[in-house]
Design a protein around this motif. Structure first.
Motif, PDB file in Angstrom:
ATOM      1  N   VAL A 181       0.872  -1.180   0.000  1.00 50.34           N
ATOM      2  CA  VAL A 181       0.000   0.000   0.000  1.00 50.34           C
ATOM      3  C   VAL A 181       0.906   1.226   0.000  1.00 50.34           C
ATOM      4  CG1 VAL A 181      -1.782   1.299   1.202  1.00 50.34           C
ATOM      5  CG2 VAL A 181      -1.832  -1.213   1.219  1.00 50.34           C
ATOM      6  N   LYS A 183       1.373   5.305  -0.008  1.00 52.65           N
ATOM      7  CA  LYS A 183       0.718   6.558   0.357  1.00 52.65           C
ATOM      8  C   LYS A 183       1.632   7.717  -0.026  1.00 52.65           C
ATOM      9  CE  LYS A 183      -2.049   9.561   2.282  1.00 52.65           C
ATOM     10  NZ  LYS A 183      -3.270   9.982   1.570  1.00 52.65           N
ATOM     11  N   GLN A 218      -4.136  10.021  -3.353  1.00 48.45           N
ATOM     12  CA  GLN A 218      -4.726   8.850  -2.733  1.00 48.45           C
ATOM     13  C   GLN A 218      -3.738   7.694  -2.639  1.00 48.45           C
ATOM     14  OE1 GLN A 218      -7.910   8.885  -1.480  1.00 48.45           O
ATOM     15  NE2 GLN A 218      -7.913  11.059  -2.053  1.00 48.45           N
ATOM     16  N   SER A 219      -4.030   6.797  -1.721  1.00 49.04           N
ATOM     17  CA  SER A 219      -3.208   5.594  -1.579  1.00 49.04           C
ATOM     18  C   SER A 219      -3.417   4.678  -2.777  1.00 49.04           C
ATOM     19  CB  SER A 219      -3.577   4.849  -0.294  1.00 49.04           C
ATOM     20  OG  SER A 219      -3.278   5.630   0.841  1.00 49.04           O
ATOM     21  N   THR A 230      -2.687   0.600  -4.159  1.00 49.69           N
ATOM     22  CA  THR A 230      -2.334  -0.777  -3.792  1.00 49.69           C
ATOM     23  C   THR A 230      -1.622  -1.447  -4.954  1.00 49.69           C
ATOM     24  OG1 THR A 230      -4.221  -0.952  -2.287  1.00 49.69           O
ATOM     25  CG2 THR A 230      -3.208  -3.004  -3.021  1.00 49.69           C
ATOM     26  N   ALA A 240       6.988   8.079  -1.441  1.00 49.68           N
ATOM     27  CA  ALA A 240       5.758   7.595  -0.821  1.00 49.68           C
ATOM     28  C   ALA A 240       6.084   6.697   0.368  1.00 49.68           C
ATOM     29  CB  ALA A 240       4.917   6.830  -1.841  1.00 49.68           C
ATOM     30  N   LYS A 241       5.176   6.680   1.340  1.00 53.36           N
ATOM     31  CA  LYS A 241       5.271   5.716   2.436  1.00 53.36           C
ATOM     32  C   LYS A 241       4.700   4.394   1.940  1.00 53.36           C
ATOM     33  CE  LYS A 241       3.706   4.617   7.109  1.00 53.36           C
ATOM     34  NZ  LYS A 241       2.856   5.027   8.246  1.00 53.36           N
ATOM     35  N   SER A 250       6.703  -1.062   7.304  1.00 52.48           N
ATOM     36  CA  SER A 250       6.688   0.115   6.435  1.00 52.48           C
ATOM     37  C   SER A 250       8.089   0.628   6.138  1.00 52.48           C
ATOM     38  CB  SER A 250       5.869   1.250   7.081  1.00 52.48           C
ATOM     39  OG  SER A 250       4.525   0.859   7.264  1.00 52.48           O
TER      40      SER A 250
END
Length: 266
Positions: A65, A67, A72-73, A75, A109-110, A135
């Protein structure tokens, strides 16, 4: 029922107990140290389990995922295969799976690797009751973020220049100028995201730091245009001390000792 004790008493009813053997669980995740902040879009990582696991079963429950800082996130699917316990062991280990995104991850991004609950190991039928997450971040644009001091900087210490991404030390030092003068050439081949401007400073003086445009980070991204910062030093910190440590003074020796001091007001 009917079991008789040594005193003649008997068990009136059947007794039963149940227990559960250890379920499959993730014992740890391995993400390379630098990848925690500067992962590549195709970053690989390992998950370690307490028993053998089928990579194909795991793959159906794995995803990334992403972010971004804005938006928006997203997938992204994952691929899984058997991995090695460590780089020093060539044999594949059934308790380790190596995971990679099915397509490139977005930059800056994370990223969260998600393993859903329900995976079954190869030592028994009981599935994982809880999922697992870990993460990290993908690298972003290459920029100069800050200089550690701007006013009243100590002339006896170094000022530090920080970047968003690591760049080879030798290359980074060659691109930095202080009042038009180069830093001493670096010898290290490793990359760093911060550089100490280790030059002799004068007190109460102004300095201009220039970073040449075109400097590239470890990922090949170039700094767009040169960057400039200024800072000013203050006075040396005050101190006073005797020029000796602990010891014994001769009774018939000199009765006076020199005192070293700098910027002392009292």
């Amino acid at each position: 029922a009917g079991l008789e004790a040594v005193d003649g008493s008997k068990l009136d009813a059947d007794k039963s107990w149940s227990f559960e053997t250890v379920r499959l669980k993730v014992t740890r995740a391995y993400v390379p140290y630098n990848a925690r902040r500067w992962a590549s879009p195709r970053q690989k990582l390992n998950l370690y389990f307490n028993q053998p696991v089928d990579p194909q079963r795991a793959q159906s429950l794995l995803s990334f995922v992403a972010k971004p800082r804005q938006g928006q996130s997203v997938t992204v699917g994952a691929t899984a295969r058997r991995g090695r316990w460590s780089r020093y062991r060539r044999r594949l280990d059934p308790r380790v799976i190596e995971i990679q995104p099915a397509r490139p991850l977005p930059l800056d991004a994370k990223i969260t690797l998600v393993l859903k609950a329900g995976l079954v190991g190869q030592h028994g039928p009981l599935a994982m009751e809880r999922g697992y997450r870990t993460s990290f971040r993908t690298y972003g644009p290459f920029e100069v973020t800050k200089i550690s001091c701007k006013e009243e900087c100590s002339p006896g210490s170094s000022v530090r220049l920080a970047f968003t991404n690591p760049t080879p030390r030798k290359v980074g030092r060659a691109a930095i100028r202080i009042n038009g003068r180069r830093l001493k050439p670096g010898r290290s081949k490793y990359a760093a995201s911060s550089f100490y401007l280790d030059v002799p400073y004068r007190p109460r003086s102004s300095y201009r730091v220039t970073i040449a445009g075109g400097l590239k980070d470890r990922f090949g991204q170039a700094l767009q245009g040169k960057r400039e910062f200024t800072f000013r030093t203050g006075d040396y910190e005050p101190y006073a001390r005797l020029p000796i440590g602990s010891g014994v003074l001769e009774a018939k020796g000199p009765k006076s000792l020199p005192l070293l001091f700098r910027n002392a007001v009292k």
